[in-house]
Design an enzyme around this catalytic site. Structure first.
Site, PDB file in Angstrom:
ATOM      1  N   GLY A   1      48.353  38.438  42.307  1.00 34.84           N
ATOM      2  CA  GLY A   1      48.109  37.359  43.276  1.00 34.84           C
ATOM      3  C   GLY A   1      47.468  37.903  44.547  1.00 34.84           C
ATOM      4  N   LYS A   2      46.640  38.936  44.405  1.00 34.82           N
ATOM      5  CA  LYS A   2      45.965  39.521  45.583  1.00 34.82           C
ATOM      6  C   LYS A   2      45.120  38.469  46.301  1.00 34.82           C
ATOM      7  CE  LYS A   2      44.164  42.677  42.852  1.00 34.82           C
ATOM      8  NZ  LYS A   2      44.996  42.573  41.660  1.00 34.82           N
TER       9      LYS A   2
ATOM     10  N   GLY B   1      38.969  38.446  37.918  1.00 35.09           N
ATOM     11  CA  GLY B   1      38.928  37.010  38.214  1.00 35.09           C
ATOM     12  C   GLY B   1      39.720  36.710  39.475  1.00 35.09           C
ATOM     13  N   HIS B   2      39.102  36.051  40.448  1.00 30.48           N
ATOM     14  CA  HIS B   2      39.893  35.597  41.591  1.00 30.48           C
ATOM     15  C   HIS B   2      39.469  34.192  42.010  1.00 30.48           C
ATOM     16  CE1 HIS B   2      36.742  38.414  42.935  1.00 30.48           C
ATOM     17  NE2 HIS B   2      36.544  37.625  43.949  1.00 30.48           N
ATOM     18  N   THR B   3      40.465  33.445  42.470  1.00 28.11           N
ATOM     19  CA  THR B   3      40.208  32.074  42.900  1.00 28.11           C
ATOM     20  C   THR B   3      40.339  32.025  44.410  1.00 28.11           C
ATOM     21  OG1 THR B   3      41.235  31.338  40.866  1.00 28.11           O
ATOM     22  CG2 THR B   3      40.953  29.675  42.574  1.00 28.11           C
TER      23      THR B   3
ATOM     24  N   GLN C   1      42.226  44.684  40.113  1.00 28.02           N
ATOM     25  CA  GLN C   1      43.193  45.284  39.163  1.00 28.02           C
ATOM     26  C   GLN C   1      44.418  45.839  39.915  1.00 28.02           C
ATOM     27  OE1 GLN C   1      39.626  46.562  38.522  1.00 28.02           O
ATOM     28  NE2 GLN C   1      39.448  44.576  37.597  1.00 28.02           N
TER      29      GLN C   1
ATOM     30  N   ASP D   1      46.542  41.081  38.557  1.00 26.10           N
ATOM     31  CA  ASP D   1      47.076  39.714  38.565  1.00 26.10           C
ATOM     32  C   ASP D   1      48.364  39.576  39.379  1.00 26.10           C
ATOM     33  OD1 ASP D   1      45.006  39.055  36.739  1.00 26.10           O
ATOM     34  OD2 ASP D   1      46.233  39.832  35.109  1.00 26.10           O
TER      35      ASP D   1
END
Ligand code: IMP
Length: 451
Positions: free
Chosen positions: A14-15, A39-41, A239, A12
Site C-alpha cells: 500500500g505504498k 501497479g499503483h493507483t 516492490q 503491495d
C-alpha cells in the site's frame, strides 16, 4: 529535504496510499528501480489513475522522474503519458538517459525462462514485463539505454550486437519458433520482436519523441541541481525488501534494489542525500505475496480466504489471487536494517479486525535454532518454522471516525499490536491505514514536517 518510501515486505504494502498522502510537499517524485511491473493507483481531485511506470507525482503536477536504475518500456511510458493527457493533465515526466530500455524480446524471454524454470520449481512468478531479462542485458553490458534511442546509428549498432545472441537464446535454448504463427501474450508479432529493422524503426521513433518532448535528462545532475535549489524530492520505491535482488529471498525476487540504498544508486544522488532525509518503510499488517518462494507464515483455508477477500488481495498488474500470511517480524527486522527506517506506516490494519485468531511470527526456528532475521538462502528460509506470538484480535471499528480522532481512538488491542511492531523495527509509527479510502489513514507524523 528528501523522503524515501520503500516496501518493507513483499510488494503491495500500500505504498501508493502514503505516496499519495505525503505527495503534496515534494516538487519532484523519483522512481529509482523497476519498471512497469509496479501497479499503483493514484487518487487526485476525486479522480482515480492507474499507473504502472510513470511516477505518481506526475498526476499532481510534480516533476515525475524515472531514474537510471529503472527499466523503461517506451510503449508503456507513452501510453500512460497520453492517457493522462487525454484526461486533461499535463504530466511533466523526465527519463534518465542512463536508464535501460525494455525491448519486446525481453518480454518474450521473461515468459520463456519462467516456463523453463517451472519444472524445477524455480520460477519467480514474474509479472511477465521483461524486467529480469532487461537487467540481465544491463549487467551483461549489452543493453540498450534510453540515451541510445536518441542516436539511430548507435541504436542500430547496439541491436546488431545483441540480436543474434538473443535470437539464439530464444530459438536454441527455449525452442521458440520465431517465425511461426504462435505468439505469446505480446503486443507485437513474435517475428518483429526479434527483427533488426522493425526494432530499429520502432525504437528510433520512440527516441525522436523523447527528444522532441525534451523528456530525457542526466538524472543525477538534474536531481542534485533541484535539491541544491531547495526543491523537495520524494523517492518512490516499488516492490519490497523481500523482493530485492540482494536482500530478498533469492531467486524468488525481482531484478532490482527496492531497498533505500537503491534510491541513491538508481538516481545518481549521493547516499548522504538519501540518508539525511526520512526513510519510511511501508508495512502491511499481515503478509500477501503474488509470486512464488518461501513464506513461513503462510496460511490457507477459510481464514486466508477471508483476509484475501477483505483486503482485496488480487494482483494489480496480473489480477492473480495473492498468497496470505501472518505478519513476519524477522522479515521486518531485516527490512528495517537494510533500509534504515526512520519511521513506518502500517496499512490494512482494518482487515484484521474481527478475526477469530491473530498471530505474528516473532522469530523462526530451524532444528531448534532460533533466527531473528531470515536466513540467507531460500532453502533455509523455506525450512523455517515460525515462532508465533498470539495477539488478542480487536473488534471492527469505524475507519473514517478513527482516522479523524487519531491513533488513541484505535481499539487497545490494535494499539498493542502496533507498539510491538514499532518496538521490533526500532522505528516510530508515522501512519496507520484503517480502510481503503484516502480519509481512512491515521497520520501520527508527517515526514516532511521538518523540511
Ligand atoms: P518481475 O519483477 O516481473 O521480474 O517479478 C519478480 C517477482 O517480483 C515476482 O515474484 C513478482 O510477483 C514480484 N513482483 C514484481 N513487481 C511486483 C509488485 O509491484 N508487487 C508485488 N510483487 C511484485
Amino acid at each position: 529535504m528528501t523522503v524515501t518510501i520503500v516496501g518493507a515486505q513483499l510488494g503491495d504494502e500500500g505504498k501508493g496510499a502514503l505516496v499519495d498522502r505525503w505527495g503534496g510537499p515534494p516538487d519532484v517524485v523519483v522512481r529509482f528501480q523497476g519498471g512497469d511491473n509496479a501497479g499503483h493507483t493514484v487518487v487526485n481531485d476525486g479522480q482515480e489513475y492507474k499507473l504502472s511506470l510513470v511516477p505518481s507525482g506526475a498526476v499532481r503536477g510534480k516533476t515525475g522522474v524515472l531514474g537510471n536504475g529503472c527499466v523503461v518500456n517506451p510503449r508503456t511510458l507513452f501510453s500512460e503519458v497520453d492517457g493522462l493527457r487525454d484526461r486533461g493533465l499535463n504530466p511533466n515526466v523526465r527519463v534518465a538517459r542512463r536508464a535501460h530500455v525494455i525491448m519486446p524480446y525481453h518480454r518474450v524471454l521473461d515468459s520463456a525462462e519462467e516456463g523453463e524454470k517451472e519444472d524445477d520449481d524455480l520460477e519467480a512468478g514474474t509479472t511477465g514485463r521483461g524486467i529480469g531479462p532487461t537487467y540481465e542485458d544491463k549487467a551483461g553490458r549489452r543493453g540498450v539505454r534510453v540515451g541510445d534511442l536518441l542516436n539511430p546509428d548507435v541504436l542500430r549498432n547496439r541491436l546488431e550486437y545483441v540480436l543474434p545472441r538473443t535470437r539464439l537464446l530464444a530459438e536454441e535454448v527455449y525452442g521458440l519458433d520465431l517465425d511461426g504463427a504462435e505468439t505469446p501474450d505480446l503486443p507485437v508479432d513474435l517475428a518483429d520482436a526479434f527483427d533488426l529493422d522493425w526494432l530499429h524503426t520502432k525504437f528510433a521513433e520512440y527516441g525522436r519523441r523523447l527528444r522532441g518532448e525534451e523528456m530525457t535528462i542526466d538524472c543525477g545532475s538534474y536531481l542534485v541541481e533541484r535539491y541544491a535549489a531547495g526543491d523537495r524530492i520524494l523517492f518512490e520505491g516499488a516492490q519490497g525488501t523481500s523482493l530485492d535482488i540482494d536482500h530478498g529471498g533469492y531467486p524468488y525476487v525481482t531484478s532490482s534494489n527496492p531497498t533505500a540504498g537503491g534510491a541513491a544508486v538508481g538516481s545518481g544522488v549521493g547516499p548522504g542525500v538519501v540518508g539525511q532525509g526520512e526513510v519510511v518503510g511501508i508495512v502491511k499488517a499481515y503478509l500477501s505475496k503474488v509470486g512464488t518462494g518461501p513464506m513461513p507464515t503462510e496460511i490457507d483455508g477459510s481464514l486466508a480466504d477471508e483476509v484475501r477477500e477483505r483486503g482485496g488481495e488480487f494482483g494489480t498488474v496480473t489480477g492473480r489471487p495473492r498468497r496470505i500470511g501472518w505478519l513476519d517480524l524477522p522479515m521486518l527486522r531485516h527490512a528495517s536494517r537494510a533500509s534504515g527506517f526512520t519511521g513506518v506506516a502500517v496499512n490494512h490494519l482494518d482487515v484484521l479486525a474481527g478475526l477469530d485468531e491473530l498471530r505474528v511470527a516473532e522469530a523462526y526456528k530451524i532444528d531448534g535454532e532460533r533466527f531473528a532475521v531470515p536466513p540467507a538462502t531460500a532453502e533455509q528460509w523455506a525450512a523455517c518454522e515460525p515462532v508465533y506470538r498470539e495477539f488478542t484480535p480487536w473488534p471492527e471499528f469505524d475507519g473514517r471516525a478513527t482516522a479523524s480522532e487519531g491513533i488513541e481512538a484505535l481499539p487497545a488491542a490494535a494499539r498493542d499490536y502496533l507498539d510491538y511492531l514499532s518496538e521490533t523495527v526500532d522505528a516510530p509509527v508515522y501512519a496507520v491505514g484503517v480502510g481503503p479510502d484516502r480519509a481512512e489513514t491515521i497520520e501520527v507524523a508527517n515526514p516532511w514536517s521538518d523540511g
